[in-house]
Design an enzyme around this catalytic site. Structure first.
Site, PDB file in Angstrom:
ATOM      1  N   SER A 193      -1.020-110.322  10.234  1.00 53.91           N
ATOM      2  CA  SER A 193      -1.887-110.322   9.069  1.00 53.91           C
ATOM      3  C   SER A 193      -3.017-111.345   9.288  1.00 53.91           C
ATOM      4  CB  SER A 193      -1.081-110.602   7.798  1.00 53.91           C
ATOM      5  OG  SER A 193      -1.843-110.308   6.652  1.00 53.91           O
ATOM      6  N   ASP A 261       6.275 -84.413   7.950  1.00 48.73           N
ATOM      7  CA  ASP A 261       7.378 -84.989   8.719  1.00 48.73           C
ATOM      8  C   ASP A 261       7.740 -84.143   9.935  1.00 48.73           C
ATOM      9  OD1 ASP A 261       9.445 -86.628   9.479  1.00 48.73           O
ATOM     10  OD2 ASP A 261      10.861 -85.865   8.004  1.00 48.73           O
ATOM     11  N   ASP A 264       6.170 -83.930  14.165  1.00 50.69           N
ATOM     12  CA  ASP A 264       6.580 -84.611  15.385  1.00 50.69           C
ATOM     13  C   ASP A 264       7.864 -84.033  15.977  1.00 50.69           C
ATOM     14  OD1 ASP A 264       8.489 -85.501  13.627  1.00 50.69           O
ATOM     15  OD2 ASP A 264       7.843 -87.584  13.627  1.00 50.69           O
ATOM     16  N   ASP A 268      12.942 -86.891   9.904  1.00 52.76           N
ATOM     17  CA  ASP A 268      13.694 -88.131   9.668  1.00 52.76           C
ATOM     18  C   ASP A 268      13.092 -88.969   8.554  1.00 52.76           C
ATOM     19  OD1 ASP A 268      11.363 -88.844  10.935  1.00 52.76           O
ATOM     20  OD2 ASP A 268      12.309 -89.943  12.575  1.00 52.76           O
ATOM     21  N   VAL A 270      10.086 -90.065   8.449  1.00 51.95           N
ATOM     22  CA  VAL A 270       9.093 -90.987   9.013  1.00 51.95           C
ATOM     23  C   VAL A 270       8.013 -90.178   9.726  1.00 51.95           C
ATOM     24  CG1 VAL A 270       8.704 -92.823  10.709  1.00 51.95           C
ATOM     25  CG2 VAL A 270      10.749 -92.861   9.268  1.00 51.95           C
ATOM     26  N   ASP A 404       1.643 -99.501   6.533  1.00 52.31           N
ATOM     27  CA  ASP A 404       1.091-100.747   6.004  1.00 52.31           C
ATOM     28  C   ASP A 404       0.371-100.489   4.693  1.00 52.31           C
ATOM     29  OD1 ASP A 404      -0.319-103.172   5.536  1.00 52.31           O
ATOM     30  OD2 ASP A 404      -0.316-103.610   7.669  1.00 52.31           O
ATOM     31  N   HIS A 443       3.779-103.599   5.958  1.00 49.79           N
ATOM     32  CA  HIS A 443       2.912-104.696   6.388  1.00 49.79           C
ATOM     33  C   HIS A 443       3.717-105.792   7.092  1.00 49.79           C
ATOM     34  CE1 HIS A 443      -0.578-107.216   6.586  1.00 49.79           C
ATOM     35  NE2 HIS A 443       0.008-108.185   5.892  1.00 49.79           N
TER      36      HIS A 443
END
Length: 514
Positions: A193, A261, A264, A268, A270, A404, A443
């Site tokens: 950061s 999702d 890819d 999952d 993500v 983030d 983040h």
């Protein structure tokens, strides 16, 4: 926090167990008399091994520190500077290296640590790894959310922007050399950061300070990042009563996952590559009043603006990139009744010097330009010419979570691409600088994706053994147990499932270009 109040909390038993010999103890104490330019050493004492609790931390001690020489100092490079710093040096088994650690937000505190971190970047962890380590408050004291110290104090703003870290680094190396009789053979930076911005600032302004730099989620485009935060606040509050309810954010996140999702090859929860994701907000538009999981017309417009990011209304130029699909569950700090305090304080105390400034009045044409004139050359670490740092063997690992919620991950992609363009392409840059995007990470850590990893270890192997990081192993932990491992890949590569075996095992993925 004053240096005199900084203390190590020791058990009564550990207080009697000094592991350093008498000569080392005398050597540590003698550092009080060390003469360095514009430096006052307030404390130099040998601290016995024992549990450590950072000042102001209510939790019980979580880290056992080895015996070390603790030096607290105040730096005054200008007549209006008062930069507090500390250096901790192992009394035994020093590995001959120095690791400085960065700050968050507006800084204002020394990054002692003392509790476990998913991505270790504090003095306590560095010391337990055998490093001599240092940190600074950057020249002022606060909780990291406010920049009011800068009003009427341009020298203190300069200290925060870049001078404090450089001065701390120079002083730390001199103190380390005096204690051990020789300077550190290698010096590393570790921050996220604001700490990421500090790392890039060091590489750009002071390429001789560090041999390797870990820069996570850098706030390096500071002036435009602050504008982006205000843009989100304006977008989500126009014609709306306040925060978007968690139920609505959940519905929005679920829609992003539903739509993207599977792109890819692994479902999952993500998003491996959010750059490929398009969220159809029309599917979430309310058709009846009273629903808690749909979006009103104003909310649809606000969400679309957050994804898109701010643009100059006159030139249509992108001011700062928007948030990535998949990050929605972390929007609360950005989706509050006021802008995230760091940004509001920047405009009130630095850009406009008006404590009554109202975020709703920010003009994304005139005001962004005037903000840049005021602070860009001081605060921003966007210079793409890293050749002086690379030429002396410097290595840079940058990482950023795709989820983030505070600093757009696209900002890291933009900076990486600018370095490529400046230095002649990926093949040249790849020898010294690699960017790792972390799917599902928020983040500087946390999130649904694998978010625990050690970039410093990868950086050391790269700098010291010339083993470039082709991937970094990341894990996800639930209830203290690792439930998923996944490789993080150097941009633009992504982790691709091999088609067989558990999708929770990193061994069944390989890094490939999309």
């Amino acid at each position: 926090m004053s240096a005199t109040k900084t203390m190590v909390i020791l058990s009564s038993a550990a207080a009697c167990l000094l592991t350093a010999d008498a000569a080392s103890a005398a050597s540590c104490e003698s550092l009080r008399a060390l003469a360095l330019p514009h430096t006052t050493i307030a404390t130099a004492s040998l601290v016995p091994a024992g549990p450590f609790l950072a000042p102001g931390t209510p939790a019980p001690p979580a880290v056992i520190l080895p015996a070390h020489c603790r030096v607290a100092a105040v730096l005054t490079p200008s007549g209006d500077s008062r930069i507090q710093m500390e250096v901790w040096m192992p009394a035994e088994n020093w590995i001959g290296k120095f690791q400085a650690v960065g700050n968050g937000g507006w800084a204002g505190v020394i990054t002692f640590g003392g509790t476990p971190q998913a991505i270790p970047r504090n003095m306590a962890f560095a010391l337990t790894e055998g490093y001599a380590t240092a940190s600074t408050d950057t020249g002022h004291v606060n909780d990291g959310t406010q920049g009011q110290f800068a009003m009427g104090h341009p020298e203190q703003l300069t200290d925060f922007a870049y001078r404090a870290v450089h001065e701390m680094t120079v002083a730390s190396k001199a103190i380390i050399a005096a204690f051990y009789g020789n300077a550190p053979r290698l010096s590393y930076w570790n921050g996220c950061s604001t700490g990421g911005r500090q790392g890039l600032m060091e590489a750009q302004r002071f390429p001789d300070d560090f041999d390797g730099i870990v820069a996570g989620a850098p706030a390096n485009y500071w002036t435009h990042l602050m504008s982006g935060i205000v843009w989100s606040a304006q977008a989500t509050h126009k014609d709306q009563p306040g925060n978007m309810a968690l139920e609505k954010l959940t519905a929005l996140h679920d829609e992003a996952v539903r739509a993207c999702d599977g792109l890819d090859g692994v479902r999952d929860g993500v998003l491996e590559d959010p750059t490929r994701c398009k969220v159809d907000l029309k599917r979430l538009a309310c058709t009846a009043s009273g629903s808690t999981s749909c979006l009103s017309a104003a909310q649809v417009e606000g969400v679309a603006k957050m994804y898109a990011g701010p643009r100059n209304p006159r030139t249509k130029e992108q001011v700062f990139p928007g948030v990535a699909p998949g990050s929605e569950l972390g929007w609360d700090p950005v989706n509050g009744l006021q802008p995230f305090g760091i940004a509001e304080s920047y405009f009130r105390h630095v850009a406009f010097k008006d404590v009554n400034w109202d975020y709703r009045t920010l003009d994304f044409d005139a005001n962004v330009a005037s903000s840049d004139k005021t602070a860009a050359s001081l605060m921003n670490a966007t210079d793409p010419n890293l050749q002086p740092f690379f030429a002396r063997g410097g290595k840079l690992i940058e990482y950023h979570g795709w989820n983030d919620q505070q600093i757009s991950p696209f900002n890291s992609l933009n900076y990486y691409k600018s370095v490529e363009a400046r230095l002649g392409g990926r093949d040249k840059v790849d020898k010294s600088y690699r960017l790792f995007m972390a799917p599902g990470m928020m983040h500087c850590g946390g999130g649904a994706g694998p978010n625990q990893f050690n970039p410093m270890s990868a950086l050391e192997r790269w700098r010291e053994a010339n083993v470039a990081p082709d991937q970094i192993l990341a894990t996800h932990v639930s209830n203290g147990v690792v439930d998923t491992t996944r490789p993080l890949c150097p941009y633009p590569q992504v982790a691709v499932y091999k088609g067989a075996g558990s999708t929770k095992d990193a061994a069944n993925f390989s890094c490939k270009a999309p």
